[in-house]
Design a protein around this motif. Sequence first.
Motif, PDB file in Angstrom:
ATOM      1  N   GLY A  42      -4.920  40.111  58.125  1.00 13.81           N
ATOM      2  CA  GLY A  42      -6.226  39.585  57.743  1.00 13.81           C
ATOM      3  C   GLY A  42      -6.842  40.302  56.554  1.00 13.81           C
ATOM      4  N   TRP A  43      -6.525  41.571  56.413  1.00 18.17           N
ATOM      5  CA  TRP A  43      -7.060  42.355  55.284  1.00 18.17           C
ATOM      6  C   TRP A  43      -6.682  41.736  53.949  1.00 18.17           C
ATOM      7  N   PHE A  44      -5.436  41.191  53.879  1.00 16.10           N
ATOM      8  CA  PHE A  44      -5.008  40.576  52.624  1.00 16.10           C
ATOM      9  C   PHE A  44      -5.869  39.355  52.300  1.00 16.10           C
ATOM     10  N   MET A  45      -6.188  38.561  53.319  1.00 14.52           N
ATOM     11  CA  MET A  45      -7.030  37.383  53.080  1.00 14.52           C
ATOM     12  C   MET A  45      -8.399  37.802  52.552  1.00 14.52           C
ATOM     13  N   GLU A  46      -8.975  38.854  53.141  1.00 17.12           N
ATOM     14  CA  GLU A  46     -10.268  39.365  52.669  1.00 17.12           C
ATOM     15  C   GLU A  46     -10.177  39.791  51.200  1.00 17.12           C
TER      16      GLU A  46
ATOM     17  N   GLY B 157     -13.818  36.670  43.457  1.00 13.85           N
ATOM     18  CA  GLY B 157     -15.278  36.775  43.391  1.00 13.85           C
ATOM     19  C   GLY B 157     -15.959  35.949  44.465  1.00 13.85           C
ATOM     20  N   ALA B 158     -15.234  35.633  45.513  1.00 12.63           N
ATOM     21  CA  ALA B 158     -15.766  34.762  46.569  1.00 12.63           C
ATOM     22  C   ALA B 158     -16.199  35.590  47.779  1.00 12.63           C
ATOM     23  N   GLU B 159     -17.287  35.172  48.378  1.00  8.83           N
ATOM     24  CA  GLU B 159     -17.788  35.875  49.557  1.00  8.83           C
ATOM     25  C   GLU B 159     -17.140  35.326  50.824  1.00  8.83           C
ATOM     26  N   TYR B 160     -16.929  36.210  51.747  1.00 12.00           N
ATOM     27  CA  TYR B 160     -16.218  35.899  52.987  1.00 12.00           C
ATOM     28  C   TYR B 160     -17.171  35.382  54.057  1.00 12.00           C
ATOM     29  N   ASP B 161     -18.429  35.834  53.957  1.00 12.16           N
ATOM     30  CA  ASP B 161     -19.495  35.421  54.879  1.00 12.16           C
ATOM     31  C   ASP B 161     -20.712  35.006  54.055  1.00 12.16           C
ATOM     32  N   ASN B 162     -21.619  34.282  54.694  1.00 11.57           N
ATOM     33  CA  ASN B 162     -22.845  33.907  53.986  1.00 11.57           C
ATOM     34  C   ASN B 162     -23.804  35.102  53.899  1.00 11.57           C
ATOM     35  N   ASN B 163     -24.960  34.846  53.344  1.00  8.27           N
ATOM     36  CA  ASN B 163     -25.985  35.894  53.161  1.00  8.27           C
ATOM     37  C   ASN B 163     -25.445  37.104  52.391  1.00  8.27           C
ATOM     38  N   GLY B 164     -24.834  36.760  51.247  1.00  3.35           N
ATOM     39  CA  GLY B 164     -24.328  37.843  50.389  1.00  3.35           C
ATOM     40  C   GLY B 164     -23.319  38.708  51.106  1.00  3.35           C
ATOM     41  N   ASN B 165     -22.396  38.034  51.786  1.00  8.54           N
ATOM     42  CA  ASN B 165     -21.357  38.740  52.555  1.00  8.54           C
ATOM     43  C   ASN B 165     -21.978  39.575  53.675  1.00  8.54           C
ATOM     44  N   GLY B 166     -23.148  39.132  54.145  1.00  9.99           N
ATOM     45  CA  GLY B 166     -23.810  39.867  55.224  1.00  9.99           C
ATOM     46  C   GLY B 166     -24.555  41.090  54.738  1.00  9.99           C
ATOM     47  N   ARG B 167     -24.790  41.166  53.421  1.00 12.53           N
ATOM     48  CA  ARG B 167     -25.426  42.368  52.873  1.00 12.53           C
ATOM     49  C   ARG B 167     -26.893  42.147  52.491  1.00 12.53           C
ATOM     50  N   THR B 168     -27.282  40.907  52.216  1.00 11.59           N
ATOM     51  CA  THR B 168     -28.702  40.655  51.947  1.00 11.59           C
ATOM     52  C   THR B 168     -29.442  40.351  53.256  1.00 11.59           C
TER      53      THR B 168
ATOM     54  N   ALA C 133     -25.011  38.370  58.398  1.00 13.80           N
ATOM     55  CA  ALA C 133     -24.197  37.160  58.257  1.00 13.80           C
ATOM     56  C   ALA C 133     -24.403  36.256  59.472  1.00 13.80           C
ATOM     57  N   THR C 134     -24.427  34.956  59.214  1.00 14.49           N
ATOM     58  CA  THR C 134     -24.539  34.002  60.324  1.00 14.49           C
ATOM     59  C   THR C 134     -23.415  32.970  60.292  1.00 14.49           C
ATOM     60  N   GLN C 135     -22.622  33.008  59.211  1.00 15.16           N
ATOM     61  CA  GLN C 135     -21.571  31.995  59.072  1.00 15.16           C
ATOM     62  C   GLN C 135     -20.365  32.551  58.330  1.00 15.16           C
ATOM     63  N   SER C 136     -19.182  32.259  58.845  1.00 19.44           N
ATOM     64  CA  SER C 136     -17.952  32.606  58.149  1.00 19.44           C
ATOM     65  C   SER C 136     -17.670  31.577  57.060  1.00 19.44           C
ATOM     66  N   LEU C 137     -17.222  32.040  55.896  1.00 19.93           N
ATOM     67  CA  LEU C 137     -16.874  31.136  54.790  1.00 19.93           C
ATOM     68  C   LEU C 137     -15.367  31.074  54.599  1.00 19.93           C
ATOM     69  N   LEU C 138     -14.638  31.380  55.647  1.00 18.91           N
ATOM     70  CA  LEU C 138     -13.172  31.423  55.564  1.00 18.91           C
ATOM     71  C   LEU C 138     -12.575  30.114  55.074  1.00 18.91           C
TER      72      LEU C 138
ATOM     73  N   HIS D  47     -11.005  50.870  39.291  1.00 19.62           N
ATOM     74  CA  HIS D  47     -11.950  51.001  38.186  1.00 19.62           C
ATOM     75  C   HIS D  47     -12.195  49.664  37.470  1.00 19.62           C
ATOM     76  N   ALA D  48     -11.241  48.750  37.562  1.00 21.35           N
ATOM     77  CA  ALA D  48     -11.399  47.438  36.916  1.00 21.35           C
ATOM     78  C   ALA D  48     -12.282  46.506  37.744  1.00 21.35           C
ATOM     79  N   THR D  49     -12.537  46.885  38.965  1.00 21.64           N
ATOM     80  CA  THR D  49     -13.336  46.038  39.856  1.00 21.64           C
ATOM     81  C   THR D  49     -14.823  46.142  39.531  1.00 21.64           C
ATOM     82  N   LYS D  50     -15.451  44.972  39.383  1.00 21.04           N
ATOM     83  CA  LYS D  50     -16.896  44.945  39.155  1.00 21.04           C
ATOM     84  C   LYS D  50     -17.577  44.820  40.520  1.00 21.04           C
ATOM     85  N   LEU D  51     -18.500  45.728  40.742  1.00 20.08           N
ATOM     86  CA  LEU D  51     -19.165  45.734  42.050  1.00 20.08           C
ATOM     87  C   LEU D  51     -20.085  44.531  42.202  1.00 20.08           C
ATOM     88  N   SER D  52     -19.901  43.813  43.287  1.00 13.26           N
ATOM     89  CA  SER D  52     -20.710  42.636  43.606  1.00 13.26           C
ATOM     90  C   SER D  52     -20.670  42.493  45.128  1.00 13.26           C
ATOM     91  N   PRO D  53     -21.495  41.635  45.700  1.00 15.30           N
ATOM     92  CA  PRO D  53     -21.398  41.442  47.151  1.00 15.30           C
ATOM     93  C   PRO D  53     -19.982  41.058  47.588  1.00 15.30           C
TER      94      PRO D  53
END
Length: 478
Positions: free
Chosen positions: A235-239, A246-257, A260-265, A418-424
């Motif tokens: 499952g880690w690979f899918m995440e 650049g896609a979120e796995y859960d709603n609400n900013g990946n559960g950070r804002t 989370a209430t919904q999976s976006l799988l 280092h190439a990764t841009k931090l985002s939700p």
Amino acid sequence: MKAMKLRAGLPLATAGLMVLLAACGNNTANEGNKAGDKGNAAAVTTANANTAATDTKANDTAQTESAKEPVKVVWWHSMSGELGKAVTQLVSDFNAAHPDIQVEEVYQGAYDDSLNKLKASMDSKSGPSLIQVYEIGSKFMIDSKAITPVQDFIDADSYDVSNLEGNILGYYTFDNKLYSMPFNTSNPILYYNKDMFKAAGLDPEKPPATYEEVKKAAEALTKNGKSGASFAIYGWFMEQFFANQGAEYDNNGNGRTAAATQSLLNSDAGVKTLTWWKDLVDSKVALNLGRKTDDTKKAFLAGQIGMTLDSTASLRGIVDGAKGKFEVGTAFLPKPDGVSDGGVVVGGASLWIMNNKSADEQKAAWAFIKYLAEPATQAKWHINTGYFPITKKAYDEQIVKDNMASYPQFKTAVDQLHATKLSPATQGAVMGVFPEARQIVEGAIEEAFNGQKDTKQALDDAAKAITEKIETYNKTVK
């Protein structure tokens, strides 16, 4: 120091007494002398008594201090084998340098096992002072209210976090507060057999970067009884594939804002990824070897497959395992054609301080955490394990430079971080039921591979099941 001052004052007091006696007249000498003798004797007796009392107190204090037990810190971790040996060495080094603190490291099994044991201990004080918890356990740890955020110690200590890797801190930061200190961090990379690439007419210095390029390379590599690739159903690979788009796995900013209430799988990123992955298997240019990365690793080291995915934590073992057989190449995690956003999410685990221990014990745990975060400590940890350092200064350590020269493949993981841009999306999803969700995702992948469900249906059903678990969990958290 106090005892020394009192002893120094005794001669001065005696001398003052003698001057007072000399000032008395001769007529009263005898009586005075008698009285003086008595007074002197009394004074000396009192002084001696005070001195004795002071000495006793000083001795008691010294004995108390010398007999004072070091503060004990019990650290539960999940590092076994070679990783466990590296942990033992770090603890031994710390204890030798900090006689006032004694860290006792206790292996508690895999991450799931350790977390379950922690849950069982929460109603008592039988649990640890400090625990290593995998990244997907973060939401539960916060919601448990059983921990003291490391941010509290950072603030109280004015501890400088500017040299720590921002992309790593990003995962463990919630509401602008760092709750735990990263310890072992990794990300997934593509491993490939350079010799097989050469034999297949592929450029070994130009590994595939996209889903489409992986398919073409796998097709070229699949011959003579060998297969182009095999990726464990993990499952880690899918995440990671989500974050890499650049896609979120859960709603609400990946559960950070908000929670989370919904999976976006079952969103576009999921469908695109599983469709590609299933196509590799269906077209027989990739093997399905099940859920264990150890199985794909063995197949890769045996030269049976040309490419695989694994954590950077496995890098040293893979490179050493292939020594004398073939040259190992490493590359960034692939993504769909045309996708430029995204990056990887740090995996691994972090360290949490439990709040049901004394203040001294928690401070001692924090002292140990600071030691583990030091550049020299991180350098040792990095070269002995493959987990990359959490502090940028570790790369200035000579042993890291030497190791990078011997194992240039390590640079791939660091560059990818280092190439990764931090985002939700790249901070990673958070949900209290993440361990269960990961199992559901793996089941969905298997259902698609086995033809029990088509790709979209498998993802729809899994997303629904995860969403229901999230709803149930959220009702338990107030």
